[in-house]
Design a protein around this motif. Structure first.
Motif, mmCIF file in Angstrom:
data_model
loop_
_atom_site.group_PDB
_atom_site.id
_atom_site.type_symbol
_atom_site.label_atom_id
_atom_site.label_comp_id
_atom_site.label_asym_id
_atom_site.label_seq_id
_atom_site.Cartn_x
_atom_site.Cartn_y
_atom_site.Cartn_z
ATOM 1 N N THR A 84 10.751 -10.365 8.532
ATOM 2 C CA THR A 84 11.395 -9.209 7.915
ATOM 3 C C THR A 84 12.061 -8.382 9.011
ATOM 4 O O THR A 84 11.735 -8.530 10.188
ATOM 5 N N SER A 85 12.968 -7.527 8.618
ATOM 6 C CA SER A 85 13.559 -6.613 9.596
ATOM 7 C C SER A 85 12.687 -5.373 9.778
ATOM 8 O O SER A 85 12.262 -5.060 10.879
ATOM 9 N N PRO A 86 12.369 -4.617 8.701
ATOM 10 C CA PRO A 86 11.519 -3.428 8.872
ATOM 11 C C PRO A 86 10.053 -3.812 9.102
ATOM 12 O O PRO A 86 9.598 -4.880 8.687
ATOM 13 N N TRP A 87 9.348 -2.924 9.740
ATOM 14 C CA TRP A 87 7.893 -3.048 9.825
ATOM 15 C C TRP A 87 7.318 -2.782 8.430
ATOM 16 O O TRP A 87 7.913 -2.059 7.634
ATOM 17 N N PRO A 88 6.148 -3.301 8.146
ATOM 18 C CA PRO A 88 5.473 -2.921 6.905
ATOM 19 C C PRO A 88 4.828 -1.543 7.068
ATOM 20 O O PRO A 88 4.246 -1.245 8.114
ATOM 21 N N ARG A 89 4.946 -0.696 6.067
ATOM 22 C CA ARG A 89 4.334 0.625 6.101
ATOM 23 C C ARG A 89 2.805 0.493 6.205
ATOM 24 O O ARG A 89 2.201 -0.373 5.586
ATOM 25 N N ASP A 90 2.174 1.331 7.005
ATOM 26 C CA ASP A 90 0.711 1.400 7.159
ATOM 27 C C ASP A 90 0.104 0.216 7.895
ATOM 28 O O ASP A 90 -1.113 0.040 7.879
ATOM 29 N N VAL A 91 0.913 -0.589 8.573
ATOM 30 C CA VAL A 91 0.366 -1.766 9.247
ATOM 31 C C VAL A 91 -0.635 -1.390 10.334
ATOM 32 O O VAL A 91 -1.496 -2.185 10.713
ATOM 33 N N GLY A 92 -0.577 -0.170 10.818
ATOM 34 C CA GLY A 92 -1.501 0.260 11.865
ATOM 35 C C GLY A 92 -2.879 0.658 11.360
ATOM 36 O O GLY A 92 -3.799 0.854 12.174
ATOM 37 N N ASN A 93 -3.064 0.762 10.042
ATOM 38 C CA ASN A 93 -4.375 1.122 9.490
ATOM 39 C C ASN A 93 -5.459 0.174 9.986
ATOM 40 O O ASN A 93 -5.303 -1.048 9.922
ATOM 41 N N PHE A 94 -6.556 0.716 10.457
ATOM 42 C CA PHE A 94 -7.730 -0.035 10.925
ATOM 43 C C PHE A 94 -7.462 -0.854 12.186
ATOM 44 O O PHE A 94 -8.345 -1.557 12.665
ATOM 45 N N GLY A 95 -6.238 -0.798 12.713
ATOM 46 C CA GLY A 95 -5.885 -1.651 13.841
ATOM 47 C C GLY A 95 -5.777 -0.895 15.151
ATOM 48 O O GLY A 95 -6.081 0.300 15.242
ATOM 49 N N ASN A 96 -5.333 -1.601 16.189
ATOM 50 C CA ASN A 96 -5.080 -0.982 17.476
ATOM 51 C C ASN A 96 -3.839 -0.103 17.393
ATOM 52 O O ASN A 96 -3.000 -0.255 16.505
ATOM 53 N N SER A 97 -3.715 0.819 18.316
ATOM 54 C CA SER A 97 -2.622 1.800 18.266
ATOM 55 C C SER A 97 -1.264 1.146 18.508
ATOM 56 O O SER A 97 -1.091 0.359 19.432
ATOM 57 N N PRO A 98 -0.269 1.507 17.688
ATOM 58 C CA PRO A 98 1.094 1.003 17.889
ATOM 59 C C PRO A 98 1.908 1.875 18.838
ATOM 60 O O PRO A 98 3.134 1.795 18.872
ATOM 61 N N GLY A 99 1.227 2.734 19.579
ATOM 62 C CA GLY A 99 1.936 3.594 20.524
ATOM 63 C C GLY A 99 2.613 4.765 19.839
ATOM 64 O O GLY A 99 1.990 5.483 19.056
ATOM 65 N N GLU A 100 3.884 4.955 20.125
ATOM 66 C CA GLU A 100 4.608 6.113 19.606
ATOM 67 C C GLU A 100 5.036 5.943 18.152
ATOM 68 O O GLU A 100 5.497 6.901 17.521
ATOM 69 N N ILE A 101 4.910 4.756 17.614
ATOM 70 C CA ILE A 101 5.363 4.502 16.238
ATOM 71 C C ILE A 101 4.309 4.995 15.243
ATOM 72 O O ILE A 101 3.139 4.601 15.316
ATOM 73 N N ASP A 102 4.716 5.831 14.312
ATOM 74 C CA ASP A 102 3.828 6.314 13.250
ATOM 75 C C ASP A 102 3.973 5.393 12.043
ATOM 76 O O ASP A 102 4.927 5.514 11.268
ATOM 77 N N THR A 103 3.046 4.477 11.884
ATOM 78 C CA THR A 103 3.167 3.470 10.823
ATOM 79 C C THR A 103 2.917 4.031 9.430
ATOM 80 O O THR A 103 3.139 3.341 8.438
ATOM 81 N N LYS A 104 2.446 5.271 9.348
ATOM 82 C CA LYS A 104 2.268 5.894 8.026
ATOM 83 C C LYS A 104 3.579 6.462 7.501
ATOM 84 O O LYS A 104 3.711 6.755 6.320
ATOM 85 N N LYS A 105 4.552 6.648 8.409
ATOM 86 C CA LYS A 105 5.835 7.229 8.014
ATOM 87 C C LYS A 105 6.981 6.236 8.116
ATOM 88 O O LYS A 105 7.919 6.267 7.325
ATOM 89 N N CYS A 106 6.963 5.373 9.122
ATOM 90 C CA CYS A 106 8.067 4.428 9.292
ATOM 91 C C CYS A 106 7.775 3.124 8.553
ATOM 92 O O CYS A 106 6.675 2.893 8.071
ATOM 93 N N GLY A 107 8.772 2.282 8.470
ATOM 94 C CA GLY A 107 8.572 0.989 7.835
ATOM 95 C C GLY A 107 8.794 1.030 6.334
ATOM 96 O O GLY A 107 9.143 2.053 5.753
ATOM 97 N N SER A 108 8.558 -0.103 5.708
ATOM 98 C CA SER A 108 8.843 -0.271 4.284
ATOM 99 C C SER A 108 7.578 -0.562 3.491
ATOM 100 O O SER A 108 6.814 -1.472 3.839
ATOM 101 N N ALA A 109 7.375 0.194 2.423
ATOM 102 C CA ALA A 109 6.236 -0.060 1.537
ATOM 103 C C ALA A 109 6.419 -1.375 0.783
ATOM 104 O O ALA A 109 5.444 -2.063 0.461
ATOM 105 N N LEU A 110 7.677 -1.734 0.503
ATOM 106 C CA LEU A 110 7.937 -3.010 -0.174
ATOM 107 C C LEU A 110 7.551 -4.185 0.719
ATOM 108 O O LEU A 110 7.027 -5.202 0.234
ATOM 109 N N VAL A 111 7.797 -4.062 2.018
ATOM 110 C CA VAL A 111 7.408 -5.121 2.951
ATOM 111 C C VAL A 111 5.881 -5.217 3.022
ATOM 112 O O VAL A 111 5.316 -6.313 3.110
ATOM 113 N N SER A 112 5.191 -4.071 2.974
ATOM 114 C CA SER A 112 3.726 -4.077 2.941
ATOM 115 C C SER A 112 3.226 -4.827 1.715
ATOM 116 O O SER A 112 2.302 -5.637 1.792
ATOM 117 N N ASN A 113 3.852 -4.536 0.585
ATOM 118 C CA ASN A 113 3.493 -5.203 -0.663
ATOM 119 C C ASN A 113 3.709 -6.709 -0.555
ATOM 120 O O ASN A 113 2.876 -7.510 -1.000
#
Length: 438
Positions: A84-113
């Protein structure tokens, strides 16, 4: 094979899209199956809510059609690779830190789905111009579903970036269809919970949602003199029942107990409410002014040891506390440590609704557990803890007022001060709060 993700057309002329727009070329979504059996799913463009979507966008319709084409396949387990092109939304949940990227705000919820449904063994994405290799995550619910393979999400930076962030990832892969089933579902040591669990749960609820009005309650704490709690006469018989059920007597403590209500050691000035089998008390040295304990009147070591009558009354107290705290704009988190303790103590701690969600609380417990190498697993909402733990088994147990539960079977030792909730509550109000489990 070389696979590429990211922005290819950039800000160049729309003429490059003309053949895709007219339908001569197609590439928005699809599935590639190699002669070896390797299966690659792909979704091009960025998310759009508008219809019709532009040639460089995808919509929920594209995601649904891609999912349907794969999920309808007999014995579908997942795909080997998802691009996919966009990151999936919330991919950082329960995981290691993605650094400066806020995975709760960036990315696509459709890609997460899409990722939650297709269960790719490898998921590659770009667009955020950052390298991030997330810890592998589970695709099954422990103790509820058959073990499945894990997924790995890898985000790549843009080619030739000046910061020299990683933009190339080399790996070898055996197609899922050719792997031994036992080898395929092996769980690595650093595996985490599924980051899209909340999304999956909401989707399941949307399918089974039944509208029902709740009956208004007359008060917050159940009244033992009302119909729901029959008042016992002086001879011990229940009114209207000529053959009362004989409750099993709880075991007796081997020494002084600070929590048996009949014990002289009990600090009775802390008692808030007394039922037939349980009582409610303020916690001595509580974390908050309204930190309370639900305790059995008789001597029981854990929830697993409780008789059905006591369990029923514990459930009433939990229901009353939920309603009471919600009226105050709060939700509670309840936990029990059946380890180095002789009398059951259900710790009930209220948390302001506007400071955190139930997912925040769960994530904090799970992340803190992972940092201390403790395997904290989610168990089915409507399951009984007696189904996963036998009497005498040491364990740590968490329950939210939504019914969601986390469980850890203690095998050797366990930190009595588990856990420090660093960053659990927003605005830092409850940051790094140490839970002193009695």
């Amino acid at each position: 094979m070389l696979l590429c993700v990211g922005s290819f057309f950039g800000s160049t002329s729309d003429a490059e899209w003309e053949e895709y727009r007219t339908g001569i070329k197609k590439g928005r979504r699809g599935i590639f199956s190699g002669t070896s059996g390797l299966q690659i799913a792909y979704l091009s463009g960025t998310e759009s809510q508008d219809e019709p979507t532009a040639a460089y966008n995808f919509s929920s319709k594209d995601v649904t059609e891609l999912k349907t084409s794969l999920l309808s396949t007999p014995k579908f387990k997942g795909v080997d690779i998802l691009l996919t092109s966009p990151w999936p939304r919330d991919v950082g949940n329960f995981g290691n830190s993605p650094g400066e990227i806020d995975t709760k705000k960036c990315g696509s919820a459709l890609v997460s789905n899409l990722a939650a449904s297709l269960k790719p063994r490898y998921h590659f994405a770009s667009l955020e111009k950052a390298y991030y290799e997330r810890l592998p995550y589970r695709n099954h619910i422990v103790l509820q579903e058959t073990p499945q393979h894990v997924s790995r999400f890898i985000a790549l930076a843009d080619v030739g970036n000046t910061s020299k962030k990683k933009y190339l990832y080399a790996f070898s892969i055996v197609p899922m269809s050719l792997m031994d089933p036992a080898e395929l579902v092996k769980q690595p040591q650093d595996v985490t919970e599924n980051p899209y669990r909340k999304l999956q749960k909401e989707a399941r609820k949307a399918k089974t949602l039944v509208c029902a009005e709740e009956e208004p309650a007359c008060q917050f704490f159940f009244d033992l003199n009302k119909n729901q709690g029959k008042k016992r006469s002086s001879d011990g018989k229940e009114r209207g029942n000529s053959q009362p059920k004989q409750a099993k007597k709880p075991p007796q403590p081997t020494g002084p107990c600070w929590f048996c209500l009949a014990s002289p050691e009990v600090e009775k000035h802390l008692v808030v409410s007394i039922g037939t089998h349980c009582y409610l008390a303020l916690a001595k040295g509580g974390l908050l002014p309204d930190h309370v304990l639900i305790l059995p009147i008789g001597h029981y070591q854990s929830v697993v040891d409780l008789s059905s009558e006591v369990v029923e009354e514990v459930t009433k107290y939990k229901s009353a506390l939920k309603e009471f705290f919600r009226s105050k704009g709060k939700r509670y988190v309840l936990f029990e440590r059946n380890y180095r303790s002789q009398h059951l103590q259900l710790q009930v701690i209220p948390v302001p609704l506007d400071l955190c969600t139930s997912e925040d609380i769960k994530e904090s417990f799970i992340v803190q557990a992972q940092e201390q190498q403790i395997e904290l697993l989610e168990i089915p909402e409507h399951s009984d803890i007696k189904q996963v733990a036998q009497p005498g088994t040491p364990y740590f147990y968490v329950e939210l007022d939504t019914g969601e539960k986390l469980f850890h079977r203690i095998r050797k030792s366990f930190p009595l001060q588990f856990g420090r909730f660093g960053g659990l509550f927003v605005l830092g109000v409850f940051t790094c709060c140490s839970f002193s489990l009695l």
